[in-house]
Design a protein around this motif. Structure first.
Motif, PDB file in Angstrom:
ATOM      1  N   VAL A 102       0.862  -1.181   0.000  1.00 41.48           N
ATOM      2  CA  VAL A 102       0.000   0.000   0.000  1.00 41.48           C
ATOM      3  C   VAL A 102       0.897   1.230   0.000  1.00 41.48           C
ATOM      4  O   VAL A 102       1.718   1.405   0.904  1.00 41.48           O
ATOM      5  CB  VAL A 102      -0.935   0.022   1.228  1.00 41.48           C
ATOM      6  N   ARG A 103       0.758   2.057  -1.030  1.00 37.08           N
ATOM      7  CA  ARG A 103       1.574   3.259  -1.145  1.00 37.08           C
ATOM      8  C   ARG A 103       1.096   4.351  -0.201  1.00 37.08           C
ATOM      9  O   ARG A 103      -0.046   4.330   0.281  1.00 37.08           O
ATOM     10  CB  ARG A 103       1.543   3.769  -2.589  1.00 37.08           C
ATOM     11  N   VAL A 104       1.965   5.316   0.038  1.00 33.48           N
ATOM     12  CA  VAL A 104       1.648   6.387   0.982  1.00 33.48           C
ATOM     13  C   VAL A 104       0.506   7.269   0.491  1.00 33.48           C
ATOM     14  O   VAL A 104      -0.199   7.895   1.297  1.00 33.48           O
ATOM     15  CB  VAL A 104       2.911   7.238   1.259  1.00 33.48           C
ATOM     16  N   ASP A 105       0.272   7.331  -0.825  1.00 34.98           N
ATOM     17  CA  ASP A 105      -0.776   8.181  -1.376  1.00 34.98           C
ATOM     18  C   ASP A 105      -2.027   7.384  -1.762  1.00 34.98           C
ATOM     19  O   ASP A 105      -2.834   7.846  -2.558  1.00 34.98           O
ATOM     20  CB  ASP A 105      -0.265   8.954  -2.594  1.00 34.98           C
ATOM     21  N   ARG A 106      -2.167   6.177  -1.184  1.00 35.25           N
ATOM     22  CA  ARG A 106      -3.304   5.329  -1.520  1.00 35.25           C
ATOM     23  C   ARG A 106      -3.951   4.735  -0.267  1.00 35.25           C
ATOM     24  O   ARG A 106      -3.285   4.511   0.744  1.00 35.25           O
ATOM     25  CB  ARG A 106      -2.873   4.159  -2.423  1.00 35.25           C
ATOM     26  N   PHE A 107      -5.270   4.508  -0.352  1.00 35.69           N
ATOM     27  CA  PHE A 107      -5.955   3.593   0.541  1.00 35.69           C
ATOM     28  C   PHE A 107      -5.983   2.234  -0.163  1.00 35.69           C
ATOM     29  O   PHE A 107      -5.849   2.157  -1.378  1.00 35.69           O
ATOM     30  CB  PHE A 107      -7.418   4.005   0.771  1.00 35.69           C
ATOM     31  N   ALA A 108      -6.203   1.176   0.596  1.00 35.59           N
ATOM     32  CA  ALA A 108      -6.454  -0.137  -0.005  1.00 35.59           C
ATOM     33  C   ALA A 108      -7.620  -0.791   0.725  1.00 35.59           C
ATOM     34  O   ALA A 108      -7.715  -0.719   1.954  1.00 35.59           O
ATOM     35  CB  ALA A 108      -5.221  -1.020   0.067  1.00 35.59           C
ATOM     36  N   ILE A 109      -8.494  -1.409  -0.037  1.00 36.17           N
ATOM     37  CA  ILE A 109      -9.609  -2.161   0.529  1.00 36.17           C
ATOM     38  C   ILE A 109      -9.460  -3.614   0.091  1.00 36.17           C
ATOM     39  O   ILE A 109      -9.403  -3.901  -1.106  1.00 36.17           O
ATOM     40  CB  ILE A 109     -10.959  -1.597   0.072  1.00 36.17           C
ATOM     41  N   VAL A 110      -9.355  -4.502   1.065  1.00 36.46           N
ATOM     42  CA  VAL A 110      -9.269  -5.927   0.765  1.00 36.46           C
ATOM     43  C   VAL A 110     -10.696  -6.460   0.629  1.00 36.46           C
ATOM     44  O   VAL A 110     -11.511  -6.326   1.552  1.00 36.46           O
ATOM     45  CB  VAL A 110      -8.518  -6.682   1.872  1.00 36.46           C
ATOM     46  N   THR A 111     -10.978  -7.041  -0.518  1.00 33.72           N
ATOM     47  CA  THR A 111     -12.314  -7.568  -0.780  1.00 33.72           C
ATOM     48  C   THR A 111     -12.263  -9.085  -0.935  1.00 33.72           C
ATOM     49  O   THR A 111     -11.247  -9.646  -1.353  1.00 33.72           O
ATOM     50  CB  THR A 111     -12.907  -6.962  -2.058  1.00 33.72           C
ATOM     51  N   GLU A 112     -13.362  -9.714  -0.587  1.00 36.75           N
ATOM     52  CA  GLU A 112     -13.501 -11.158  -0.746  1.00 36.75           C
ATOM     53  C   GLU A 112     -14.737 -11.427  -1.584  1.00 36.75           C
ATOM     54  O   GLU A 112     -15.856 -11.176  -1.139  1.00 36.75           O
ATOM     55  CB  GLU A 112     -13.611 -11.827   0.618  1.00 36.75           C
ATOM     56  N   GLN A 155      -9.109 -13.324  -2.198  1.00 38.37           N
ATOM     57  CA  GLN A 155      -9.215 -11.904  -1.869  1.00 38.37           C
ATOM     58  C   GLN A 155      -8.482 -11.058  -2.905  1.00 38.37           C
ATOM     59  O   GLN A 155      -7.512 -11.494  -3.519  1.00 38.37           O
ATOM     60  CB  GLN A 155      -8.643 -11.633  -0.474  1.00 38.37           C
ATOM     61  N   ASP A 156      -8.971  -9.829  -3.071  1.00 38.44           N
ATOM     62  CA  ASP A 156      -8.328  -8.845  -3.943  1.00 38.44           C
ATOM     63  C   ASP A 156      -8.075  -7.566  -3.149  1.00 38.44           C
ATOM     64  O   ASP A 156      -8.748  -7.308  -2.134  1.00 38.44           O
ATOM     65  CB  ASP A 156      -9.207  -8.515  -5.149  1.00 38.44           C
ATOM     66  N   ALA A 157      -7.134  -6.768  -3.623  1.00 38.32           N
ATOM     67  CA  ALA A 157      -6.850  -5.475  -3.006  1.00 38.32           C
ATOM     68  C   ALA A 157      -7.188  -4.369  -3.998  1.00 38.32           C
ATOM     69  O   ALA A 157      -6.646  -4.334  -5.105  1.00 38.32           O
ATOM     70  CB  ALA A 157      -5.385  -5.382  -2.589  1.00 38.32           C
ATOM     71  N   VAL A 158      -8.105  -3.494  -3.613  1.00 40.13           N
ATOM     72  CA  VAL A 158      -8.535  -2.387  -4.465  1.00 40.13           C
ATOM     73  C   VAL A 158      -7.906  -1.094  -3.938  1.00 40.13           C
ATOM     74  O   VAL A 158      -8.049  -0.771  -2.757  1.00 40.13           O
ATOM     75  CB  VAL A 158     -10.071  -2.261  -4.473  1.00 40.13           C
ATOM     76  N   GLU A 159      -7.220  -0.365  -4.806  1.00 40.64           N
ATOM     77  CA  GLU A 159      -6.569   0.884  -4.401  1.00 40.64           C
ATOM     78  C   GLU A 159      -7.492   2.075  -4.657  1.00 40.64           C
ATOM     79  O   GLU A 159      -8.175   2.138  -5.680  1.00 40.64           O
ATOM     80  CB  GLU A 159      -5.264   1.079  -5.169  1.00 40.64           C
ATOM     81  N   LEU A 160      -7.472   3.032  -3.717  1.00 42.78           N
ATOM     82  CA  LEU A 160      -8.201   4.287  -3.861  1.00 42.78           C
ATOM     83  C   LEU A 160      -7.226   5.436  -3.619  1.00 42.78           C
ATOM     84  O   LEU A 160      -6.379   5.358  -2.720  1.00 42.78           O
ATOM     85  CB  LEU A 160      -9.359   4.374  -2.859  1.00 42.78           C
ATOM     86  N   ASP A 161      -7.371   6.495  -4.386  1.00 49.66           N
ATOM     87  CA  ASP A 161      -6.436   7.621  -4.311  1.00 49.66           C
ATOM     88  C   ASP A 161      -6.720   8.477  -3.082  1.00 49.66           C
ATOM     89  O   ASP A 161      -7.854   8.876  -2.820  1.00 49.66           O
ATOM     90  CB  ASP A 161      -6.573   8.480  -5.577  1.00 49.66           C
ATOM     91  N   LYS A 162      -5.673   8.764  -2.300  1.00 48.21           N
ATOM     92  CA  LYS A 162      -5.787   9.641  -1.129  1.00 48.21           C
ATOM     93  C   LYS A 162      -5.614  11.110  -1.494  1.00 48.21           C
ATOM     94  O   LYS A 162      -5.962  11.990  -0.717  1.00 48.21           O
ATOM     95  CB  LYS A 162      -4.687   9.309  -0.111  1.00 48.21           C
ATOM     96  N   ARG A 163      -5.050  11.380  -2.652  1.00 45.91           N
ATOM     97  CA  ARG A 163      -4.640  12.737  -2.994  1.00 45.91           C
ATOM     98  C   ARG A 163      -5.842  13.633  -3.290  1.00 45.91           C
ATOM     99  O   ARG A 163      -6.951  13.155  -3.537  1.00 45.91           O
ATOM    100  CB  ARG A 163      -3.708  12.703  -4.201  1.00 45.91           C
ATOM    101  N   ILE A 164      -5.587  14.934  -3.264  1.00 46.66           N
ATOM    102  CA  ILE A 164      -6.616  15.902  -3.641  1.00 46.66           C
ATOM    103  C   ILE A 164      -6.844  15.817  -5.145  1.00 46.66           C
ATOM    104  O   ILE A 164      -5.894  15.846  -5.926  1.00 46.66           O
ATOM    105  CB  ILE A 164      -6.201  17.325  -3.236  1.00 46.66           C
TER     106      ILE A 164
END
Length: 220
Positions: A32-42, A63-72
């Motif tokens: 998980v990068r510093v500028d991302r959230f991650a959601i683990v899905t099943e 399970q999969d990992a979905v990345e979401l952007d934290k940045r503005i």
């Protein structure tokens, strides 16, 4: 013969273990990068939300990992036609800045940025139309009551303007849009609306043509 079969079994076991290790490393570990959230899905259902950077593990093939952007991020509206309170037809082009603050709510509601942008169009764009149509054009372009003058080839004259009341002006109108939009975006989509501003105001083509005709008529 039994010894050879035993050795072959050990070798097969080692190969299977090696393959399993490769699968675990390739599909089980993720960063998980510093500028991302991650959601683990099943199977598509969210199980864990990760908001700290680092190395994490998920169950391979399940399970999969979905990345979401934290940045503005930015929202840029398409120019839209609005009629002001004093019946002036104008095009208004606005923009906003936003970011995800509740990744689980955001993922559940929209999942993808393109869907988030469509909802921003609907909410912010709709509130801009509503608020702009309830204000005079003079109020939309000014923040002070200072006298405005302009010069033509023929004369210099002071422009008659509507007095701004109770600190109303462009900044206050934009803030109204922010306040009207912010709560819904937060509660429904997990989005924090940082700010909104007007990028461009202009008369519609028909209004521009009428203004030019009036200028020509005055000059003649």
């Amino acid at each position: 013969r039994r010894s050879k079969m035993k050795n072959a079994g050990i070798q097969i076991g080692l190969v299977v273990a090696l393959l399993a290790g490769v699968i675990v490393v390739n599909d089980g570990l993720f960063v998980v990068r510093v500028d991302r959230f991650a959601i683990v899905t099943e199977f598509g259902a969210p199980k864990r939300v990760l908001d700290e950077p680092g190395l994490y593990f998920k169950i391979p093939a399940i399970q999969d990992a979905v990345e979401l952007d934290k940045r503005i991020m930015s929202w840029d509206d398409q120019p839209q036609e609005v009629i002001t309170l004093d019946k002036k037809r104008i095009y208004i082009n606005s923009f906003a800045r936003w970011k995800v603050t509740d990744p689980l709510k955001y993922y559940t509601a929209v999942r993808e940025e393109v869907v988030a942008q469509m909802n921003l169009d609907k909410i912010i764009g709709g509130n801009i139309r509503e608020i702009v149509s309830g204000n005079l054009l003079d109020t939309l372009v000014r923040d002070t009551n200072r006298s405005l003058t302009y010069t033509t080839e023929d004369s210099e004259r002071e422009r008659a303007t509507v007095e701004l009341k109770d600190g109303r002006g462009r900044s206050a109108i934009v803030q109204d849009v922010v306040m009207l939009s912010r709560e819904e975006l937060k509660e429904t989509f997990g989005i924090e609306l940082i700010d909104v501003d007007i990028k461009q105001l202009n008369y519609t083509k028909s209004a521009q043509d009428a203004t030019i005709r009036q200028m020509i008529s005055e000059r003649e």
